[in-house]
Each structure stands twice: as structure tokens, then as C-alpha cells.
Design a protein around this motif. Structure first.
Motif, PDB file in Angstrom:
ATOM      1  N   SER A  61       0.687  -1.348  -0.025  1.00  0.00           N
ATOM      2  CA  SER A  61      -0.145   0.091   0.181  1.00  0.00           C
ATOM      3  C   SER A  61       0.747   1.116  -0.073  1.00  0.00           C
ATOM      4  O   SER A  61       0.240   2.411  -0.287  1.00  0.00           O
ATOM      5  CB  SER A  61      -0.988  -0.055   1.137  1.00  0.00           C
ATOM      6  N   ALA A  62       2.202   1.139   0.534  1.00  0.00           N
ATOM      7  CA  ALA A  62       2.757   2.514   0.649  1.00  0.00           C
ATOM      8  C   ALA A  62       3.013   3.326  -0.554  1.00  0.00           C
ATOM      9  O   ALA A  62       2.842   4.422  -0.476  1.00  0.00           O
ATOM     10  CB  ALA A  62       4.187   2.127   1.021  1.00  0.00           C
ATOM     11  N   ALA A  63       3.291   2.796  -1.496  1.00  0.00           N
ATOM     12  CA  ALA A  63       3.382   3.675  -2.865  1.00  0.00           C
ATOM     13  C   ALA A  63       2.265   4.288  -3.297  1.00  0.00           C
ATOM     14  O   ALA A  63       2.229   5.381  -3.804  1.00  0.00           O
ATOM     15  CB  ALA A  63       4.075   2.608  -4.109  1.00  0.00           C
ATOM     16  N   THR A  64       1.174   3.638  -3.347  1.00  0.00           N
ATOM     17  CA  THR A  64      -0.240   4.313  -3.541  1.00  0.00           C
ATOM     18  C   THR A  64      -0.244   5.528  -2.719  1.00  0.00           C
ATOM     19  O   THR A  64      -0.929   6.636  -3.255  1.00  0.00           O
ATOM     20  CB  THR A  64      -1.333   3.241  -3.029  1.00  0.00           C
ATOM     21  N   PHE A  65       0.269   5.872  -1.600  1.00  0.00           N
ATOM     22  CA  PHE A  65      -0.073   7.063  -0.773  1.00  0.00           C
ATOM     23  C   PHE A  65       1.333   7.914  -0.805  1.00  0.00           C
ATOM     24  O   PHE A  65       1.404   8.538   0.262  1.00  0.00           O
ATOM     25  CB  PHE A  65      -0.397   6.652   0.566  1.00  0.00           C
ATOM     26  N   GLY A  66       2.059   7.725  -1.504  1.00  0.00           N
ATOM     27  CA  GLY A  66       3.251   8.566  -1.532  1.00  0.00           C
ATOM     28  C   GLY A  66       4.485   8.013  -0.810  1.00  0.00           C
ATOM     29  O   GLY A  66       5.692   8.622  -0.486  1.00  0.00           O
ATOM     30  N   PHE A  67       4.592   6.717  -0.480  1.00  0.00           N
ATOM     31  CA  PHE A  67       5.653   6.144   0.250  1.00  0.00           C
ATOM     32  C   PHE A  67       6.426   5.248  -0.105  1.00  0.00           C
ATOM     33  O   PHE A  67       6.660   4.153   0.119  1.00  0.00           O
ATOM     34  CB  PHE A  67       4.970   5.746   1.674  1.00  0.00           C
ATOM     35  N   ALA A  68       6.810   5.520  -1.698  1.00  0.00           N
ATOM     36  CA  ALA A  68       7.184   4.559  -2.713  1.00  0.00           C
ATOM     37  C   ALA A  68       8.551   3.793  -2.136  1.00  0.00           C
ATOM     38  O   ALA A  68       8.724   2.728  -2.035  1.00  0.00           O
ATOM     39  CB  ALA A  68       7.529   5.124  -3.964  1.00  0.00           C
ATOM     40  N   ALA A  69       9.469   4.397  -1.565  1.00  0.00           N
ATOM     41  CA  ALA A  69      10.703   4.139  -0.946  1.00  0.00           C
ATOM     42  C   ALA A  69      10.437   2.895   0.313  1.00  0.00           C
ATOM     43  O   ALA A  69      10.878   1.984   0.285  1.00  0.00           O
ATOM     44  CB  ALA A  69      11.810   5.147  -0.511  1.00  0.00           C
ATOM     45  N   LEU A  70       9.523   3.666   0.975  1.00  0.00           N
ATOM     46  CA  LEU A  70       9.362   2.649   2.298  1.00  0.00           C
ATOM     47  C   LEU A  70       8.523   1.254   1.468  1.00  0.00           C
ATOM     48  O   LEU A  70       8.869   0.258   2.072  1.00  0.00           O
ATOM     49  CB  LEU A  70       8.322   3.284   3.074  1.00  0.00           C
ATOM     50  N   GLY A  71       7.678   1.266   0.754  1.00  0.00           N
ATOM     51  CA  GLY A  71       7.099   0.177   0.187  1.00  0.00           C
ATOM     52  C   GLY A  71       8.191  -0.661  -0.473  1.00  0.00           C
ATOM     53  O   GLY A  71       8.123  -1.946  -0.165  1.00  0.00           O
ATOM     54  N   GLN A  72       9.180  -0.343  -1.212  1.00  0.00           N
ATOM     55  CA  GLN A  72      10.153  -0.899  -1.941  1.00  0.00           C
ATOM     56  C   GLN A  72      10.951  -1.679  -0.905  1.00  0.00           C
ATOM     57  O   GLN A  72      11.187  -2.713  -0.977  1.00  0.00           O
ATOM     58  CB  GLN A  72      11.022   0.139  -2.885  1.00  0.00           C
ATOM     59  N   GLU A  73      11.402  -0.822   0.140  1.00  0.00           N
ATOM     60  CA  GLU A  73      12.251  -1.588   1.196  1.00  0.00           C
ATOM     61  C   GLU A  73      11.595  -2.735   1.795  1.00  0.00           C
ATOM     62  O   GLU A  73      11.885  -3.640   2.402  1.00  0.00           O
ATOM     63  CB  GLU A  73      12.959  -0.586   2.061  1.00  0.00           C
ATOM     64  N   CYS A  74      10.210  -2.542   2.264  1.00  0.00           N
ATOM     65  CA  CYS A  74       9.377  -3.489   2.964  1.00  0.00           C
ATOM     66  C   CYS A  74       9.120  -4.469   2.060  1.00  0.00           C
ATOM     67  O   CYS A  74       9.309  -5.682   2.228  1.00  0.00           O
ATOM     68  CB  CYS A  74       8.012  -2.881   3.312  1.00  0.00           C
ATOM     69  N   ARG A  75       9.048  -4.328   0.599  1.00  0.00           N
ATOM     70  CA  ARG A  75       8.975  -5.568  -0.221  1.00  0.00           C
ATOM     71  C   ARG A  75      10.217  -6.466  -0.230  1.00  0.00           C
ATOM     72  O   ARG A  75      10.068  -7.757  -0.455  1.00  0.00           O
ATOM     73  CB  ARG A  75       8.633  -5.054  -1.433  1.00  0.00           C
ATOM     74  N   ARG A  76      11.279  -5.659  -0.480  1.00  0.00           N
ATOM     75  CA  ARG A  76      12.620  -6.494  -0.582  1.00  0.00           C
ATOM     76  C   ARG A  76      12.858  -7.177   0.938  1.00  0.00           C
ATOM     77  O   ARG A  76      13.024  -8.465   0.619  1.00  0.00           O
ATOM     78  CB  ARG A  76      13.702  -5.590  -0.421  1.00  0.00           C
ATOM     79  N   ILE A  77      12.477  -6.807   1.913  1.00  0.00           N
ATOM     80  CA  ILE A  77      12.744  -7.502   3.253  1.00  0.00           C
ATOM     81  C   ILE A  77      11.549  -8.626   3.459  1.00  0.00           C
ATOM     82  O   ILE A  77      11.728  -9.665   3.764  1.00  0.00           O
ATOM     83  CB  ILE A  77      12.709  -6.659   4.587  1.00  0.00           C
ATOM     84  N   GLU A  78      10.524  -8.234   2.883  1.00  0.00           N
ATOM     85  CA  GLU A  78       9.396  -9.136   2.880  1.00  0.00           C
ATOM     86  C   GLU A  78       9.450 -10.561   1.945  1.00  0.00           C
ATOM     87  O   GLU A  78       9.393 -11.677   2.635  1.00  0.00           O
ATOM     88  CB  GLU A  78       8.054  -8.618   2.436  1.00  0.00           C
ATOM     89  N   GLN A  79      10.381 -10.357   0.885  1.00  0.00           N
ATOM     90  CA  GLN A  79      10.750 -11.477   0.246  1.00  0.00           C
ATOM     91  C   GLN A  79      11.820 -12.350   0.849  1.00  0.00           C
ATOM     92  O   GLN A  79      11.788 -13.624   0.692  1.00  0.00           O
ATOM     93  CB  GLN A  79      11.177 -10.840  -1.416  1.00  0.00           C
ATOM     94  N   LEU A  80      12.831 -11.639   1.668  1.00  0.00           N
ATOM     95  CA  LEU A  80      13.734 -12.539   2.428  1.00  0.00           C
ATOM     96  C   LEU A  80      12.773 -13.212   3.549  1.00  0.00           C
ATOM     97  O   LEU A  80      13.289 -14.320   3.707  1.00  0.00           O
ATOM     98  CB  LEU A  80      14.685 -11.387   3.296  1.00  0.00           C
ATOM     99  N   VAL A  81      11.882 -12.544   4.111  1.00  0.00           N
ATOM    100  CA  VAL A  81      11.192 -13.400   5.182  1.00  0.00           C
ATOM    101  C   VAL A  81      10.584 -14.794   4.442  1.00  0.00           C
ATOM    102  O   VAL A  81      10.380 -15.716   4.988  1.00  0.00           O
ATOM    103  CB  VAL A  81      10.257 -12.488   5.829  1.00  0.00           C
ATOM    104  N   ARG A  82       9.726 -14.312   3.289  1.00  0.00           N
ATOM    105  CA  ARG A  82       9.250 -15.608   2.641  1.00  0.00           C
ATOM    106  C   ARG A  82      10.297 -16.404   2.404  1.00  0.00           C
ATOM    107  O   ARG A  82      10.037 -17.700   2.294  1.00  0.00           O
ATOM    108  CB  ARG A  82       8.506 -14.899   1.364  1.00  0.00           C
ATOM    109  N   ALA A  83      11.471 -16.233   1.926  1.00  0.00           N
ATOM    110  CA  ALA A  83      12.385 -17.563   1.650  1.00  0.00           C
ATOM    111  C   ALA A  83      12.753 -18.090   2.899  1.00  0.00           C
ATOM    112  O   ALA A  83      12.627 -19.386   2.897  1.00  0.00           O
ATOM    113  CB  ALA A  83      13.670 -16.704   0.905  1.00  0.00           C
ATOM    114  N   ALA A  97      20.976 -11.587  10.216  1.00  0.00           N
ATOM    115  CA  ALA A  97      21.323 -10.552   9.117  1.00  0.00           C
ATOM    116  C   ALA A  97      19.891  -9.991   8.872  1.00  0.00           C
ATOM    117  O   ALA A  97      19.880  -8.661   8.436  1.00  0.00           O
ATOM    118  CB  ALA A  97      21.774 -11.222   7.994  1.00  0.00           C
ATOM    119  N   LEU A  98      18.911 -10.843   8.771  1.00  0.00           N
ATOM    120  CA  LEU A  98      17.695 -10.104   8.408  1.00  0.00           C
ATOM    121  C   LEU A  98      16.898  -9.404   9.705  1.00  0.00           C
ATOM    122  O   LEU A  98      16.316  -8.342   9.532  1.00  0.00           O
ATOM    123  CB  LEU A  98      16.511 -11.324   7.973  1.00  0.00           C
ATOM    124  N   ASP A  99      17.349  -9.592  10.871  1.00  0.00           N
ATOM    125  CA  ASP A  99      16.907  -8.973  12.000  1.00  0.00           C
ATOM    126  C   ASP A  99      17.712  -7.537  12.076  1.00  0.00           C
ATOM    127  O   ASP A  99      17.163  -6.458  12.375  1.00  0.00           O
ATOM    128  CB  ASP A  99      17.398  -9.670  13.462  1.00  0.00           C
TER     129      ASP A  99
END
Length: 120
Positions: A61-83, A97-99
Motif C-alpha cells: 500500500s505504501a507507494a499508492t499513498f506517496g511512500f514508494a521508498a518505504l514500500g520498496q524496502e518493505c517488499r525487499r525484506i518481505e521477500q527475504l522473510v518469505r524465503a 542478518a535479517l533482524d
């Protein structure tokens, strides 16, 4: 042919953006709480799933409301957690490292979650 624009559209959009911005601290708190649980109870599936859910909510949701960088970084870490969720045998080796990355995200977001670039 020109179409008429709803005169209140921009005002409503601004109100939605402001509402999202006001909610960012609680979104980040959910991530922090999940991280704390991973550290105190161990990064097991339940705790990692909560962390993934928190990151996913912001990433989606972040990019939709003007928080694109926050959304991108959350997505990157989310993918690490999913792995980690998909390969539970690596959790204990990968968690430190994830912590650190989650902590960096939280500190950055506390300083300026609306920044246009993630700068740890």
C-alpha cells in the motif's frame, strides 16, 4: 471530448494520503512487534508469518499513498522473510542478518518514512 473532474477528488485523495501517513507509525509498530517476538520467542513460523504480514501490508500500500521508498524496502525484506518461511532449515543462520535489516528499516522509517530514497 473533455470529461468533468469531480471537484472534490483532490481533496479526498489528500485526505486518504494524510490518513495513511497518520497510520504509518502503527504499521511500523506491527513490524517492530513481530521482530521483537522473533527475537524473544525465536524466529519460528508463527513469528515470521506475523513479520511477513506486517511487511506485506506496507509493501502493498505504501507507494499508492506517496511512500514508494518505504514500500520498496518493505517488499525487499518481505521477500527475504518469505524465503525463510519456505526454507525453515536456514532460519537460525539467516535470522541475525535479517533482524539487522528490519532494525535498519524501522530506524529509517522513524526518521522519515516519506523519504523518496531509502538511506540506511
Amino acid at each position: 471530448m473533455a470529461t468533468l473532474m469531480d471537484p472534490d477528488f483532490r481533496a479526498r485523495l489528500r485526505a486518504l494520503n494524510e490518513k495513511y501517513a497518520a497510520g504509518v507509525p502503527s504499521l511500523m509498530q506491527a513490524i517492530a512487534d513481530a521482530q521483537t517476538r522473533c527475537n524473544s520467542e525465536g524466529p519460528r513460523q508463527e513469528q515470521l508469518t506475523a513479520l511477513h504480514r506486517g511487511l506485506h501490508a506496507v509493501a502493498g500500500s505504501a507507494a499508492t499513498f506517496g511512500f514508494a521508498a518505504l514500500g520498496q524496502e518493505c517488499r525487499r525484506i518481505e521477500q527475504l522473510v518469505r524465503a525463510l518461511l519456505n526454507e525453515p532449515g536456514n532460519v537460525m543462520a539467516q535470522w541475525p542478518a535479517l533482524d539487522t535489516q528490519v532494525s535498519t528499516l524501522l530506524r529509517w522509517a522513524e526518521r522519515d518514512a516519506a523519504a523518496t530514497h531509502f538511506n540506511a
